[in-house]
Enzyme design. Sequence first.
Site, short mmCIF file in Angstrom:
data_model
loop_
_atom_site.label_atom_id
_atom_site.label_comp_id
_atom_site.label_asym_id
_atom_site.label_seq_id
_atom_site.Cartn_x
_atom_site.Cartn_y
_atom_site.Cartn_z
N LEU A 9 9.42 -6.02 -8.25
CA LEU A 9 9.55 -5.12 -9.36
C LEU A 9 8.69 -3.73 -8.93
O LEU A 9 7.72 -3.76 -8.48
CB LEU A 9 9.00 -5.50 -10.58
CG LEU A 9 9.27 -6.78 -11.20
CD1 LEU A 9 8.81 -7.00 -12.57
CD2 LEU A 9 10.90 -6.93 -11.30
N ARG A 16 -0.07 7.51 -13.84
CA ARG A 16 -1.24 7.75 -13.74
C ARG A 16 -1.75 8.03 -12.38
O ARG A 16 -2.64 8.51 -12.14
CB ARG A 16 -2.09 6.39 -14.36
CG ARG A 16 -2.30 6.54 -15.70
CD ARG A 16 -3.04 5.15 -16.21
NE ARG A 16 -2.16 4.07 -16.29
CZ ARG A 16 -2.58 2.83 -16.28
NH1 ARG A 16 -3.83 2.49 -16.33
NH2 ARG A 16 -1.66 1.81 -16.00
N LYS A 23 5.40 5.61 -7.14
CA LYS A 23 3.84 4.86 -6.87
C LYS A 23 3.94 3.96 -5.64
O LYS A 23 3.03 4.03 -4.66
CB LYS A 23 3.65 4.14 -8.04
CG LYS A 23 2.29 3.27 -7.88
CD LYS A 23 1.62 2.99 -9.04
CE LYS A 23 2.30 1.78 -9.86
NZ LYS A 23 1.61 1.35 -11.12
N GLY A 138 -2.28 -7.85 -19.45
CA GLY A 138 -1.71 -9.03 -20.53
C GLY A 138 -2.74 -9.94 -20.35
O GLY A 138 -3.36 -10.42 -19.47
N ARG A 440 -9.14 34.76 45.42
CA ARG A 440 -10.34 35.59 44.54
C ARG A 440 -10.20 36.93 45.28
O ARG A 440 -10.02 37.22 46.56
CB ARG A 440 -11.49 35.05 45.30
CG ARG A 440 -12.51 34.90 44.09
CD ARG A 440 -13.68 34.29 44.59
NE ARG A 440 -13.77 32.83 44.58
CZ ARG A 440 -14.53 31.89 45.15
NH1 ARG A 440 -15.49 32.53 46.27
NH2 ARG A 440 -14.60 30.85 45.21
C1 UD1 Z 1 2.48 -5.87 -16.63
C2 UD1 Z 1 2.46 -7.04 -17.33
C3 UD1 Z 1 0.99 -7.47 -17.82
C4 UD1 Z 1 0.23 -7.63 -16.65
C5 UD1 Z 1 0.12 -6.54 -15.69
C6 UD1 Z 1 -0.39 -6.75 -14.53
C7 UD1 Z 1 4.40 -7.08 -18.93
C8 UD1 Z 1 4.96 -6.75 -20.05
N1 UD1 Z 1 3.08 -6.90 -18.79
O1 UD1 Z 1 1.96 -4.79 -17.37
O2 UD1 Z 1 0.87 -8.75 -18.75
O3 UD1 Z 1 -1.30 -7.83 -16.88
O4 UD1 Z 1 1.62 -6.25 -15.44
O5 UD1 Z 1 -0.57 -5.61 -13.59
O6 UD1 Z 1 5.11 -7.79 -17.82
N2 UD1 Z 1 8.61 -2.26 -13.54
C9 UD1 Z 1 9.78 -1.94 -13.16
N3 UD1 Z 1 10.72 -1.74 -14.28
C10 UD1 Z 1 10.21 -1.33 -15.75
C11 UD1 Z 1 8.69 -1.70 -15.85
C12 UD1 Z 1 7.86 -2.02 -14.84
O7 UD1 Z 1 10.04 -2.17 -12.17
O8 UD1 Z 1 11.11 -0.85 -16.42
C13 UD1 Z 1 7.65 -2.56 -12.34
C14 UD1 Z 1 6.39 -1.58 -12.12
O9 UD1 Z 1 7.08 -0.75 -11.08
C15 UD1 Z 1 5.45 -2.41 -11.45
C16 UD1 Z 1 5.47 -3.69 -12.48
O10 UD1 Z 1 6.84 -3.79 -12.76
O11 UD1 Z 1 5.58 -2.88 -10.15
C17 UD1 Z 1 4.71 -3.67 -13.50
O12 UD1 Z 1 4.65 -2.72 -14.42
P1 UD1 Z 1 3.57 -1.90 -15.12
O13 UD1 Z 1 4.30 -0.66 -15.96
O14 UD1 Z 1 2.47 -1.55 -14.24
O15 UD1 Z 1 3.31 -3.13 -16.18
P2 UD1 Z 1 1.77 -3.35 -16.89
O16 UD1 Z 1 1.95 -2.50 -18.15
O17 UD1 Z 1 0.69 -2.84 -16.18
CA CA Z 2 0.54 -1.93 -13.82
#
Ligand code: UD1
Ligand code: CA
Length: 455
Positions: A9, A16, A23, A138, A440
Amino acid sequence: MPKLDIVILAAGLGKRMHSELPKVLHNLANRPLLSYVLDTASALSPQRICVIYGHGGELVPKVINNDKVTWVKQELQLGTGHALMQALPYLDKEGITLVLYGDVPLIQIETLEKLIAMTAETSLILLTAELNQPSGYGRIGRNAKTNEITFIIEEKDATIIQQEIREINTGIMAISNKYLYNWLGQLKNSNAQGEYYLTDIVTMAAKANVKINAIQPEHVWEVLGVNSKAQLAALERIYQNNFANRLMEQGVILIDPSRIDIRGQLNCGTDVTIDINCIFEGLVQLGDFVIVGAHSILKNVKVAANTIIAPFSLIEESEIGENCRIGPYARIRPGTELANEVHIGNFVEIKNSSFSAGSKANHLSYIGDTVAGKNVNIGAGTITCNYNGASKHQTVIEDDVFIGSGTQLIAPVKLAKGSTIGAGSTITRDTPLNQLTLSRTKQISVPGWKRPAKK
Ligand code: UD1
Ligand code: CA
């Protein structure tokens, strides 16, 4: 072993980071975060690696430039569950899927191998960790009696009591594909963030009596993610610290392991010493007993045994022989080859040149596009004038040539074996064997001359 697919993902916004750059393209030790996860994923030899990208658009696949990956675009970032859903058309109907995060770069192959080995065709395995400061993650909900995992709650949705839980979801999990199709279709976005949470499949699994297990990584740093520049810098230090420890285990002497930066690969022979604040980039190979002085930077360089690089030297794309002495303050530019026992001293710049054994340029010189033979001595302030404004020309200095200080060699020019060049000469034509050549102007003195004085 069930068939394995991996989904990374990497579509998230990374708000941030406060950056225009997606990122997962931010660098750790000079390489994008995502490339670390891809290397680890490839090492597990899955049938397929899908990367979910989105924020930053086509820049992510373009920069990473890996055509073995199935790149899947998530147009809108509606949550981790929605992200994984985009990969469904590419996943096997059987087998298991390992979910990794593009912003969690230090996850180790051994940890994932353990996770995969536990995942049968009928299970959900989570990678969790106990953190003293679990905020932002989470939390893992377990049944108080059986200790079985029953849910994951996001911090923003958690009660005060749930926020006390220190076991967190790292986000990394392995799931049997046959459930995945079913469960992802049932996700809802009725939560604090209005997102489709991948973590909600845990509740579904618990309801369906599917076995949910968790393992922990050996090191907590494996599961640390990058959400901010400060976290990126912290991971960089961890990465460097791990590299430094590996080097010391191999016998390398690091004067201070907290002051070394390796942005690539560093291979060392026995009894190598590296002083503080050195940077190594690309592939650097140091032979036995090599000493690298403080504040030196080496990029794609091979240094043979017993050579000393004195402090503040910058060496790029070059090869250096045995028993050489380089620096302090030497600048060795791409395409330089120095044979054994060559000495290059302070404020000497060398580019695209070769020196045969025993030759020296000890002070303040520019040597470009030059072939120097054996036992050549290049005096202080010698400059090869290799560029006429349009093209570069070569200087050839044969064996045993001695060049006096402050000489300009106007290329193309050849100094034959044994030539001696008088100090302060401008050499425009080839010189003959074993003779003194100098250009020189005659020294004169003006009798009766007086310095101008202020009135
Ligand atoms: C997520 C988890 C959380 C965990 C944390 C660990 C969920 C709902 N929550 O939260 O339980 O503790 O990661 O770091 O899964 N991403 C996508 N598409 C999206 C959203 C996110 O590709 O629509 C990817 C982001 O690029 C990232 C990863 O998923 O690599 C996590 O996304 P992020 O928004 O950082 O999740 P957290 O809120 O941190
Ligand atoms: Ca995260």
